[in-house]
Design a protein around this motif. Structure first.
Motif: not given
Length: 433
Positions: A165-170
């Motif tokens: 989730f974090f990597s996609v947003l980043f």
């Protein structure tokens, strides 16, 4: 024989056979077994698992960020995400239904004298099971757990869904920056990704030793004698996994103008490795690398493979449905059609989002059996042969996740058929040597 080199697949196969032989010898030498397992074999196997766990998170983060930054379109990414989850849900539901159907047709649990079965202590799974049964892994909490309160804590614990989730947003945030700010950071993440794949190849040199140690410990602890009373269950699980791989996944592949046998040839090293270690994590980096080389875009590969480790466990759900019916038959419990529908629905929910839990298949089964009145104690009878079945279901998980990448790439019309043909040609040349 100058220039003679044994391939990784053969090295792992030889290590597997030697591990079985050594384990069988140690099983009959109880006085030496404990010291060798504790001081030599278990540490040697654990080193390999630790090495793999060390590289998984950096690879997932770096490849996802690079892939998502390359997409640069939140709507397109959302479309890929929805298609991925829908595909995973359909395939895992088919796996549950196939498992329950085969267990009802062949009835592996009937006619077995329970007094002849050895039992294994399963109390270590109870604490986690209580969390699952009390709703700690309900759908709402699973959705909430996607969002990390502290990304560094999630990385430290190896929680894959929050990391994704974090990597996609980043990646989406990075893609929205002007090129002069975006490109240098994308280059850094690309370098990290390529470096970690090089590290993966270095770690794979240790794989045969890890496989030898892990399989030797398994055979030394349980031997072959525990298999015979439950041979019907083990054979049915293996037959079901082969049926699902070649018929169900084979049909899906054919619908996408792919061949499941070609995919298995591409992944032969990874299938042997995941089968030997009972861990699909050991091959996650190499699946991503190979599917990208086969023609799937980085954005899809880096998203689908890690997500599949939580939502697309075809082998595990197939096994869980067979094991649930087996235990009911063992106790002579007749399940109605409504009971079996409840069992399917419960497995669909409890099997999602807990891939990181130790003994995940047992945890899911313990959380599921009570919903249809099957005694939880029945799991103690099959715990001794669980590792043998775990090896096969892990290999199916690997095939299922690799195929999912290609299906989504085809669905998005982003599969590079020319690159795939070139890769197949190279594979044929390598095989002919």
């Amino acid at each position: 024989m100058k220039g003679f080199k044994i391939s990784l697949a053969w090295q792992i196969l030889i290590a597997l056979v030697l591990g079985v032989i050594v384990g069988a010898i140690l099983h009959n030498q109880p006085e030496d077994r404990e010291w060798l397992i504790t001081n030599i074999l278990s540490p040697a196997g654990d080193i390999f698992i630790h090495l793999i766990k060390m590289i998984v998170v950096p690879i997932v983060i770096s490849t996802l960020v690079v892939g998502i930054a390359g997409v640069g379109d939140a709507k397109k990414l959302g479309r890929i995400g929805v298609k991925t989850i829908v595909y995973f849900e359909v395939i895992t539901t088919i796996a549950i239904v196939v498992g329950i159907t085969l267990a009802n047709v062949f009835q592996p649990g009937t006619g077995i004298d329970m007094s002849t079965l050895a039992t294994v202590d399963i109390s270590k799974y109870e604490a986690t099971t209580e969390q699952v049964q009390s709703g700690a892994h309900s759908l709402v909490v699973t959705i909430l757990s996607l969002i990390p309160q502290n990304i560094f804590a999630a990385i430290a614990k190896g929680d894959m869904l929050p990391i994704i989730f974090f990597s996609v947003l980043f990646g989406l945030g990075l893609s929205s920056l002007p090129s002069e700010h975006r490109d240098p950071l994308v280059k850094v993440f690309r370098s990290v990704s390529e470096t970690m794949f090089k590290v993966t190849h270095m770690i794979m040199r240790y794989a045969p030793i890890g496989v030898f140690a892990l399989i030797a410990v398994t055979i030394a602890n349980f031997g072959f004698s525990s298999l015979w009373p439950l041979a019907k269950l083990v054979l049915l699980v293996y037959a079901a996994i082969l049926f699902f791989a070649f018929v169900v996944l084979g049909t899906v592949a054919r619908m996408c103008k792919l061949k499941i046998t070609t995919l298995m040839r591409i992944l032969k090293d990874e299938l042997i490795l995941s089968y030997s270690t009972s861990s699909s994590e050991t091959v996650l980096p190499r699946i991503m690398e190979k599917m990208e080389a086969y023609g799937a875009p980085k954005a899809i590969t880096s998203f689908v493979v890690p997500t599949g480790y939580s939502f697309n466990l075809d082998g595990s759900t197939l096994y869980q449905s067979i094991a649930a019916i087996f235990i009911a038959q063992l106790y002579g419990i007749e399940l109605s059609l409504m009971d079996e529908i409840v069992l399917v629905l419960t497995l669909m929910v409890t099997s999602k989002g807990i891939a990181g839990v130790p003994g995940v298949s047992f945890v899911v089964l313990l959380a599921t059996l009570g919903s249809v009145g099957i005694p939880l104690e029945g799991l103690a009878f099959i715990a001794g042969v669980d590792r043998i079945m775990d090896m096969a279901r892990t290999a199916l998980n690997v095939v299922g996740n690799a195929l999912a990448v290609l299906v989504i790439a085809k669905w998005e019309d982003q599969f590079d058929s020319a690159q795939a043909k070139e890769y197949e040609q190279q594979l044929r040349i390598q095989t002919a040597r």
